[in-house]
Write a protein that holds these residues in place. Structure first.
Motif, PDB file in Angstrom:
ATOM      1  N   GLN A 323      19.594   2.668  19.984  1.00 26.38           N
ATOM      2  CA  GLN A 323      20.296   1.673  19.174  1.00 26.38           C
ATOM      3  C   GLN A 323      19.319   0.750  18.450  1.00 26.38           C
ATOM      4  O   GLN A 323      19.636   0.235  17.383  1.00 26.38           O
ATOM      5  CB  GLN A 323      21.236   0.840  20.058  1.00 26.38           C
ATOM      6  N   THR A 324      18.146   0.567  19.028  1.00 26.81           N
ATOM      7  CA  THR A 324      17.115  -0.247  18.365  1.00 26.81           C
ATOM      8  C   THR A 324      16.779   0.321  17.000  1.00 26.81           C
ATOM      9  O   THR A 324      16.540  -0.414  16.037  1.00 26.81           O
ATOM     10  CB  THR A 324      15.843  -0.303  19.234  1.00 26.81           C
ATOM     11  N   LEU A 325      16.784   1.653  16.890  1.00 25.73           N
ATOM     12  CA  LEU A 325      16.449   2.299  15.615  1.00 25.73           C
ATOM     13  C   LEU A 325      17.606   2.256  14.623  1.00 25.73           C
ATOM     14  O   LEU A 325      17.403   2.517  13.433  1.00 25.73           O
ATOM     15  CB  LEU A 325      16.065   3.760  15.857  1.00 25.73           C
ATOM     16  N   LEU A 326      18.792   1.958  15.106  1.00 24.17           N
ATOM     17  CA  LEU A 326      19.967   1.980  14.231  1.00 24.17           C
ATOM     18  C   LEU A 326      20.420   0.580  13.817  1.00 24.17           C
ATOM     19  O   LEU A 326      21.368   0.434  13.052  1.00 24.17           O
ATOM     20  CB  LEU A 326      21.119   2.702  14.940  1.00 24.17           C
ATOM     21  N   ASN A 328      20.345  -2.795  11.739  1.00 24.72           N
ATOM     22  CA  ASN A 328      19.950  -3.128  10.353  1.00 24.72           C
ATOM     23  C   ASN A 328      19.619  -1.871   9.550  1.00 24.72           C
ATOM     24  O   ASN A 328      18.627  -1.808   8.817  1.00 24.72           O
ATOM     25  CB  ASN A 328      18.743  -4.076  10.353  1.00 24.72           C
ATOM     26  N   GLY A 329      20.460  -0.859   9.716  1.00 24.73           N
ATOM     27  CA  GLY A 329      20.225   0.388   8.989  1.00 24.73           C
ATOM     28  C   GLY A 329      19.494   1.390   9.861  1.00 24.73           C
ATOM     29  O   GLY A 329      19.232   1.165  11.033  1.00 24.73           O
ATOM     30  N   SER A 330      19.155   2.501   9.269  1.00 21.77           N
ATOM     31  CA  SER A 330      18.494   3.578   9.999  1.00 21.77           C
ATOM     32  C   SER A 330      16.984   3.464   9.868  1.00 21.77           C
ATOM     33  O   SER A 330      16.457   3.320   8.766  1.00 21.77           O
ATOM     34  CB  SER A 330      18.969   4.931   9.466  1.00 21.77           C
ATOM     35  N   ALA A 331      16.278   3.540  11.005  1.00 24.79           N
ATOM     36  CA  ALA A 331      14.818   3.468  10.978  1.00 24.79           C
ATOM     37  C   ALA A 331      14.229   4.659  10.228  1.00 24.79           C
ATOM     38  O   ALA A 331      13.252   4.517   9.488  1.00 24.79           O
ATOM     39  CB  ALA A 331      14.287   3.425  12.399  1.00 24.79           C
ATOM     40  N   SER A 332      14.807   5.847  10.405  1.00 24.12           N
ATOM     41  CA  SER A 332      14.283   7.032   9.720  1.00 24.12           C
ATOM     42  C   SER A 332      14.474   6.926   8.209  1.00 24.12           C
ATOM     43  O   SER A 332      13.622   7.366   7.433  1.00 24.12           O
ATOM     44  CB  SER A 332      14.950   8.297  10.249  1.00 24.12           C
ATOM     45  N   THR A 333      15.598   6.322   7.789  1.00 24.35           N
ATOM     46  CA  THR A 333      15.821   6.109   6.353  1.00 24.35           C
ATOM     47  C   THR A 333      14.784   5.158   5.782  1.00 24.35           C
ATOM     48  O   THR A 333      14.249   5.371   4.683  1.00 24.35           O
ATOM     49  CB  THR A 333      17.236   5.549   6.114  1.00 24.35           C
ATOM     50  N   ALA A 334      14.491   4.113   6.536  1.00 25.09           N
ATOM     51  CA  ALA A 334      13.477   3.148   6.105  1.00 25.09           C
ATOM     52  C   ALA A 334      12.114   3.815   5.985  1.00 25.09           C
ATOM     53  O   ALA A 334      11.375   3.571   5.014  1.00 25.09           O
ATOM     54  CB  ALA A 334      13.423   1.984   7.087  1.00 25.09           C
ATOM     55  N   LEU A 335      11.785   4.658   6.946  1.00 22.67           N
ATOM     56  CA  LEU A 335      10.497   5.362   6.890  1.00 22.67           C
ATOM     57  C   LEU A 335      10.465   6.386   5.762  1.00 22.67           C
ATOM     58  O   LEU A 335       9.407   6.654   5.193  1.00 22.67           O
ATOM     59  CB  LEU A 335      10.209   6.030   8.227  1.00 22.67           C
ATOM     60  N   LYS A 336      11.631   6.950   5.432  1.00 25.87           N
ATOM     61  CA  LYS A 336      11.695   7.880   4.308  1.00 25.87           C
ATOM     62  C   LYS A 336      11.374   7.151   3.009  1.00 25.87           C
ATOM     63  O   LYS A 336      10.662   7.675   2.147  1.00 25.87           O
ATOM     64  CB  LYS A 336      13.091   8.522   4.236  1.00 25.87           C
ATOM     65  N   GLU A 337      11.904   5.955   2.874  1.00 26.37           N
ATOM     66  CA  GLU A 337      11.594   5.127   1.689  1.00 26.37           C
ATOM     67  C   GLU A 337      10.094   4.829   1.643  1.00 26.37           C
ATOM     68  O   GLU A 337       9.462   4.926   0.588  1.00 26.37           O
ATOM     69  CB  GLU A 337      12.376   3.818   1.740  1.00 26.37           C
ATOM     70  N   LEU A 338       9.530   4.457   2.796  1.00 27.44           N
ATOM     71  CA  LEU A 338       8.096   4.156   2.845  1.00 27.44           C
ATOM     72  C   LEU A 338       7.264   5.403   2.559  1.00 27.44           C
ATOM     73  O   LEU A 338       6.205   5.321   1.913  1.00 27.44           O
ATOM     74  CB  LEU A 338       7.743   3.587   4.221  1.00 27.44           C
ATOM     75  N   GLU A 339       7.752   6.551   3.002  1.00 26.46           N
ATOM     76  CA  GLU A 339       7.070   7.819   2.743  1.00 26.46           C
ATOM     77  C   GLU A 339       7.005   8.102   1.246  1.00 26.46           C
ATOM     78  O   GLU A 339       5.967   8.543   0.724  1.00 26.46           O
ATOM     79  CB  GLU A 339       7.828   8.933   3.472  1.00 26.46           C
ATOM     80  N   THR A 340       8.105   7.830   0.554  1.00 25.68           N
ATOM     81  CA  THR A 340       8.137   8.028  -0.901  1.00 25.68           C
ATOM     82  C   THR A 340       7.155   7.105  -1.596  1.00 25.68           C
ATOM     83  O   THR A 340       6.432   7.516  -2.519  1.00 25.68           O
ATOM     84  CB  THR A 340       9.563   7.766  -1.429  1.00 25.68           C
ATOM     85  N   ILE A 341       7.120   5.844  -1.161  1.00 26.16           N
ATOM     86  CA  ILE A 341       6.186   4.880  -1.748  1.00 26.16           C
ATOM     87  C   ILE A 341       4.751   5.320  -1.484  1.00 26.16           C
ATOM     88  O   ILE A 341       3.887   5.256  -2.370  1.00 26.16           O
ATOM     89  CB  ILE A 341       6.438   3.470  -1.170  1.00 26.16           C
ATOM     90  N   THR A 342       4.496   5.770  -0.275  1.00 27.45           N
ATOM     91  CA  THR A 342       3.140   6.192   0.101  1.00 27.45           C
ATOM     92  C   THR A 342       2.691   7.387  -0.735  1.00 27.45           C
ATOM     93  O   THR A 342       1.529   7.452  -1.159  1.00 27.45           O
ATOM     94  CB  THR A 342       3.088   6.559   1.596  1.00 27.45           C
ATOM     95  N   ASP A 343       3.585   8.338  -0.968  1.00 27.48           N
ATOM     96  CA  ASP A 343       3.243   9.491  -1.815  1.00 27.48           C
ATOM     97  C   ASP A 343       2.851   9.029  -3.218  1.00 27.48           C
ATOM     98  O   ASP A 343       1.901   9.559  -3.813  1.00 27.48           O
ATOM     99  CB  ASP A 343       4.430  10.453  -1.897  1.00 27.48           C
ATOM    100  N   SER A 344       3.569   8.041  -3.736  1.00 27.03           N
ATOM    101  CA  SER A 344       3.246   7.501  -5.068  1.00 27.03           C
ATOM    102  C   SER A 344       1.896   6.800  -5.046  1.00 27.03           C
ATOM    103  O   SER A 344       1.104   6.921  -5.993  1.00 27.03           O
ATOM    104  CB  SER A 344       4.325   6.515  -5.511  1.00 27.03           C
TER     105      SER A 344
END
Length: 622
Positions: A323-326, A328-344
């Motif tokens: 539940q900690t990961l869920l 304020n939204g999904s932790a994996s979704t947040a990391l996916k956003e960060l992954e996209t930024i990192t690729d850029s």
């Protein structure tokens, strides 16, 4: 408050299962390599075909050739994507094989070569960790640690250091409940080996980064998260307006709309954007550098978050972590956003990509804006998410003994205010199971005086007690068929060493350690002390006198003391009603000029010695 001991009955050794999975994985890798080679060959064919078709179109201007060129180019791009999927699958299988290989190594002595031995967690002030081989080469940590993240490694070390904590700082029922919660989580994870193996496999990629380097990268990243970089509203407008105008003018020029006017202005805007990206390069680079360093870690963490979010648990402890990961939204979704930024961000480190992206889109400023927006949304949650993943890794590590030992149990923890330790078939977890001999003992308060010949198993036995106490308090599986234990402070004096620089002899070092036990006993809290070859560093007369006085000081209704000795005179203390001592011993047998040990603990005092026999075997005595 007590949890009934969870016991797995002896079963077929898991080693055969791991070996079968390893062979199956190897076959999949071989097939995957063949497929990958075929796809690579097809990529070469399609790009060559696209080139030929385009050349023929240039020569003959036949639309069909252009269509073929685009078709082959499209197939080429699809093959590149498919090849990337194959590479990801290959990486996963290789990491999975690595996990299986580690489990198989734990059945022999191969685990002693594991790179993560926890040496960084050794504390000179906590001698118990050295005496019981908790950290360092050939240690308990090296044997059970499956964690790949720095969070998991730190959390496991913290739980294994529990016996060094002062229990009076916390409520005993509360501490016992925490241990039981972890036990429930560990038990559930061991019943779900597929999840555990997947989780370990996704994290395995993080081992390519050394702990110290990873810690520095993380510290720098979290420090950057706390730094707010001003991004005025006017900048947000301009970084959208300039690329829009540039692209509009470029397309106008391409379609022949006032080309003599739109083309020069478009090139002027491209030049202006490159000029603006130049002065801002160092500032933007400073802002984006911490996320650039994280590029290798973000994808594995994102997979770990996603895997944990997808799983359902019965254990309250594991559910809380999920539940900690869920929140304020999904932790994996947040990391996916960060992954996209990192690729850029990583793309800007290619000079051609830097010129193209910044000349057309002001790419650097968009990266900074996206990163700042991400920080505002998730900077307070990320560390909590990472610690949750670390906790899961540590819990999986505490279940390793269940998968590698036929004799194991989750101990029953009681919040009794009186010392209690009842163990059946207790063994040392770092010995090969085929060589480890189990013993049974039932202790409340009092002193156990253990005698026996050299190499008969006295020291190994008290270490077995100590290391299983550590595992019990950590919430993990123990190497015993059953174990019932109350909460006690743990003290040891087993591997005492002199210190020439500080002028400390072996005897004095041991005396200081035993003094710590006596001082601790004055708190009148439950405690267990393990002393090997008491006062071995002095003469027999002084040793016997000092040992008797020490035993008297440690003989409390809230203390359990196990002492090994060669001094049979100490066995007479069992007649002293104030001391509440009991004698145990180990024996040996002789056959064909060999000494044979059964390593079985027996009641009463020892009546045999083997020093003279060993001297004769060595040729010192005739």
């Amino acid at each position: 408050m007590e949890m009934r001991g969870y016991v797995n009955s002896p079963k077929q050794n898991n080693r055969m299962v791991y070996e079968k999975d390893y062979e199956c994985c190897q076959k999949k890798l071989e097939k995957l390599e063949q497929t990958s080679n075929r796809v690579s060959f097809l990529r070469l064919i399609t790009i060559a075909a696209a080139g030929v078709a385009f050349f023929l179109w240039c020569q003959r201007k036949t639309p069909a050739f252009l269509a073929f060129a685009f078709s082959f180019a499209f197939v080429f791009l699809m093959l590149i994507r498919y090849h990337g999927i194959l590479e990801d699958e290959q990486t996963y299988l290789e990491d999975f094989q690595s996990v299986l290989k580690d489990y198989m190594a734990r059945f022999d002595d191969g685990w002693k070569g594991f790179p993560m031995n926890g040496a960084r967690y050794r504390n000179d002030e906590m001698l118990e960790s050295r005496d019981l081989d908790l950290f360092g080469k050939g240690s308990l940590y090296q044997y059970i640690c499956t964690a790949s993240t720095i969070w998991g490694q730190d959390q496991l070390a913290f739980w294994l250091q529990l016996p060094g904590r002062d229990f009076e700082k916390g409520s005993v029922p509360q501490i016992v409940q925490e241990i039981i919660s972890r036990q429930q989580a560990v038990a559930e994870l061991t019943r779900n080996p597929e999840f555990c193996m997947e989780f370990e496999t996704y994290a395995r990629e993080l081992r390519s980064i050394e702990y110290e380097k990873s810690r520095k990268i993380m510290d720098r990243f979290f420090q950057a998260l706390e730094t707010k970089n001003a991004f005025p509203a006017v900048c947000r407008i301009l970084i959208r307006l300039f690329p829009l105008l540039t692209l509009t003018l470029l397309f106008s020029a391409l379609f022949g709309i006032h080309r003599h006017l739109t083309m020069p202005i478009a090139f002027l805007l491209v030049f202006a954007q490159l000029v603006s990206a130049g002065p801002g390069f160092y500032r933007n680079n400073k802002i984006l550098f911490p996320i650039y360093q994280m590029n290798r870690a973000i994808t594995p963490y994102r997979k770990l978050f996603q895997r944990l979010e997808q799983e359902s648990f019965d254990s309250p402890y594991l559910n809380d972590l999920r539940q900690t990961l869920l929140k304020n939204g999904s932790a994996s979704t947040a990391l996916k956003e960060l992954e996209t930024i990192t690729d850029s961000v990583c793309a800007r480190h290619n000079i051609y990509a830097f010129l193209l992206y910044n000349g057309l889109f002001l790419h650097d400023y968009h990266c900074v804006e996206q990163y700042e927006n991400w920080k505002e949304k998730y900077k307070y949650s990320l560390q909590t998410w990472l610690k949750a993943v670390g906790n899961v890794e540590a819990l999986i590590s505490l279940g390793v003994i269940c998968h590698t030992r036929m004799v194991h149990c989750l101990p029953a923890i009681t919040d009794s205010r009186h010392p209690l330790l009842t163990a059946s078939d207790i063994r040392h977890p770092l010995l090969k199971e085929s060589a480890a001999v189990g013993n049974t003992i039932d202790l409340t308060h009092g002193t156990c005086i253990i005698t026996g010949s050299n190499m008969s198993g006295k020291t190994t036995f008290i270490r077995s007690i100590g290391i299983n106490v550590v595992l019990a308090y950590a919430g993990g599986f123990c190497t015993a068929s059953s174990l019932r234990i109350s909460l006690m402070e743990l003290y040891t004096s087993i591997r005492t060493e002199d210190n020439v620089n500080e002028g400390v002899s072996t005897f004095y070092a041991e005396m200081l350690q035993i003094k710590k036990m006596i001082e601790a006993s004055k708190k009148q809290l439950p405690m267990i002390s393990l002393i090997d070859e008491i006062y071995k560093g002095t003469n027999s007369r002084d040793r016997i006198f000092a040992a008797k006085e020490t035993i008297r000081n440690l003989s409390k209704p809230y203390a359990v003391t196990l002492i090994t000795t060669h001094d049979f005179e100490l066995c007479d203390l069992d007649k002293d009603l104030d001391i509440h001592a009991k004698n145990y011993h180990f024996v040996e047998n002789y056959k064909e000029n060999r000494i044979l040990f059964d390593y079985k603990l027996k009641e009463e005092r020892c009546t045999t010695t083997n020093a003279r026999y060993l001297l004769r075997m060595a040729g010192i005595l005739k």
